[in-house]
Every structure is written in C-alpha cells, then in structure tokens.
Design an enzyme around this catalytic site. Structure first.
Site, PDB file in Angstrom:
ATOM      1  N   ASP A  36      20.085  29.229  43.951  1.00 51.25           N
ATOM      2  CA  ASP A  36      21.284  28.263  43.651  1.00 51.25           C
ATOM      3  C   ASP A  36      22.192  29.185  42.796  1.00 51.25           C
ATOM      4  OD1 ASP A  36      22.952  26.206  43.566  1.00 51.25           O
ATOM      5  OD2 ASP A  36      21.975  25.328  41.955  1.00 51.25           O
ATOM      6  N   GLU A  46      18.737  33.900  35.385  1.00 54.34           N
ATOM      7  CA  GLU A  46      19.915  33.555  35.235  1.00 54.34           C
ATOM      8  C   GLU A  46      20.666  35.113  34.870  1.00 54.34           C
ATOM      9  OE1 GLU A  46      23.910  33.059  35.493  1.00 54.34           O
ATOM     10  OE2 GLU A  46      22.515  31.265  35.999  1.00 54.34           O
ATOM     11  N   GLY A  96      17.942  37.900  39.829  1.00 60.10           N
ATOM     12  CA  GLY A  96      16.995  37.265  40.365  1.00 60.10           C
ATOM     13  C   GLY A  96      15.991  38.067  41.581  1.00 60.10           C
TER      14      GLY A  96
END
Length: 253
Positions: A139, A96, A121
């Site tokens: 996501d 994150e 990421g």
C-alpha cells in the site's frame, strides 16, 4: 478545513487537516494528504476505531478470510497506520520510506505501536528469512503512483520466496477504468509468480475517473465473501506486459 500541519519531505508534500466533510459525508474527520490532493488516510474523530475507507476494509477481509490464523504479516506503506493498527503489533512488521509520515501517524492519528521500520520496503523484505510470512500487504504510493520496483517481476519473486506456501499478497492500486494498461501489466506480472489471482474494482460514476483496484495473489485458491468487500466488485483484467526492473545504464559502463 483547519490545516494542522504542512511540510515537504524528500518524498512528498504532506498536509494534515481537519474537515467536517469527506467525500460527501458529514462529520469530523482528520486527513493525511500528499501532493496533488492525494488522500493517504483519514480518521473519524467521532469514532477513531471506525475504518473510513473501503480499500482497507476489503483488504482486511481478504486477509482474514484466507489466512484465519495470522502469525506474521509484512506491510509496505504505513500511511496513518490503518491496517497495521487493526492487527496486533506482534503480527505485523511495517516498512515506511518516509520518517515524517510515521511521526505524523503518531502525533495526529494516535498510532502507538513500535513495529515500523524506516527504509525501502523491497530492500528490507529481501533480507527477511524465506517462507516466514503469511501475508504481504503493498500500500505504497508516491505522487507518480506505486513505485515501479514494487510491482516488477523480481519484486514478486521476492514476495513468493518470503511467503509461506499458502501465503497471500494483497495490493492496493489505482488506475483508469477496467482496462488500465499499467494495472493489466501488474496483474500479468503477478500471475507469473502466483498460481491464483483475484482482482477487484471499486466502481465510480465516470469511466474516466481514477479508480481503486485490489489485487491478491497466492499459490492456493483465494476466497472472499462479496458482502464483506466494502463495495469492491470482482473483475477480470486483460493481458498486459511483464514489468521488469529498470537497468541502471551507468552500471554497464
């Protein structure tokens, strides 16, 4: 609505609030929201184990159906930790970019696992060993949508390199209707690296509405059971352009 927390991080304006109605459903809900009323996660306070939104339920089905014995999963985008919370800590490595989001997932949504790294990421995935992951889940969103460097051809090349030969990439996306130019481009770009692609759309009332898409890619055929796709319907997407990384012109001088 009862506002519990509000702040601005380098990446988002973030709010956490409790509400008794969410998308027309009555109950007791806690919501994590980014700028422009973009809900990133929600918890049913009456039943915290219940996964409220359709897209994580459908993504979990795709993962479990195609990778029955999951050993290693790489997740980009934590939110409140819905998908990472479903699987075991040993199975998941989560990245994150926003430390504040992780802190809020722990303080307000009960995330207790110690498997979240803060950073970009793609950069962290690049440094992972080859062919080590069964599944990669994307996501990740900013107020402008999915970051471009996470939907480009070089990124999908990295994903293919880090997945085992029968591994799966699953992506949560948003677009307008079933002929969205960017979603078509992501589909075509993903198809450059993976032999099999499945696309799904969560129907909405208006064709102009922002709609939820899922894309999955693998070197093996991708199966699913429609009744477990939480309302997502399989669709065929049109041909799109190939997404490349942006060139930093300053590096050319």
């Amino acid at each position: 609505m009862e506002l519990l927390f509000k702040t601005s991080s380098p990446n988002h304006e973030i709010s956490v609030y409790d509400t008794t109605e969410l998308y027309g459903e009555k109950g007791r809900f806690r919501v994590l929201e980014f700028s422009n009323s973009a809900i990133q996660g929600a918890m049913d306070l009456n039943d915290p184990a219940h996964i409220l939104f359709e897209y994580p339920r459908a993504m979990i089905h795709l993962i479990e159906y195609n990778i029955p014995s999951i050993e290693k999963m790489f997740i980009i985008g934590h939110g409140i930790g819905t998908i990472a919370g479903y699987f075991s800590e040993e199975q998941c490595k989560v990245v994150e970019i926003d430390q504040t989001v992780v802190e809020l997932s722990r303080k307000f949504f009960g995330y207790r696992k110690d498997n979240v790294r803060i950073g970009d990421g793609r950069q962290i995935l690049t440094n992972e060993k080859q062919h080590v992951y069964d599944t990669i889940v994307l996501d990740a969103f900013t107020e402008k949508g999915t970051p471009t460097h996470l939907i480009s051809k070089p990124f999908f090349e990295i994903c293919k390199e880090k997945l085992d030969p029968s591994g799966l990439i699953v992506m949560n996306l948003f677009g307008k209707g079933d002929n969205d130019q960017l979603v078509n481009a992501i589909h075509s770009t993903l198809s450059e690296e993976f032999a099999y692609i499945q696309a799904f759309l969560l129907p909405s009332e208006g064709t102009a509405d922002i709609q939820n898409f899922l894309l999955a890619g693998s070197q093996e055929p991708i199966g699913f059971q429609a009744r477990h796709m939480a309302g997502f319907a399989q669709i065929e997407l049109g041909q799109g352009y190939i997404i490349r990384d942006k060139v930093d012109r300053s590096e050319l001088n």
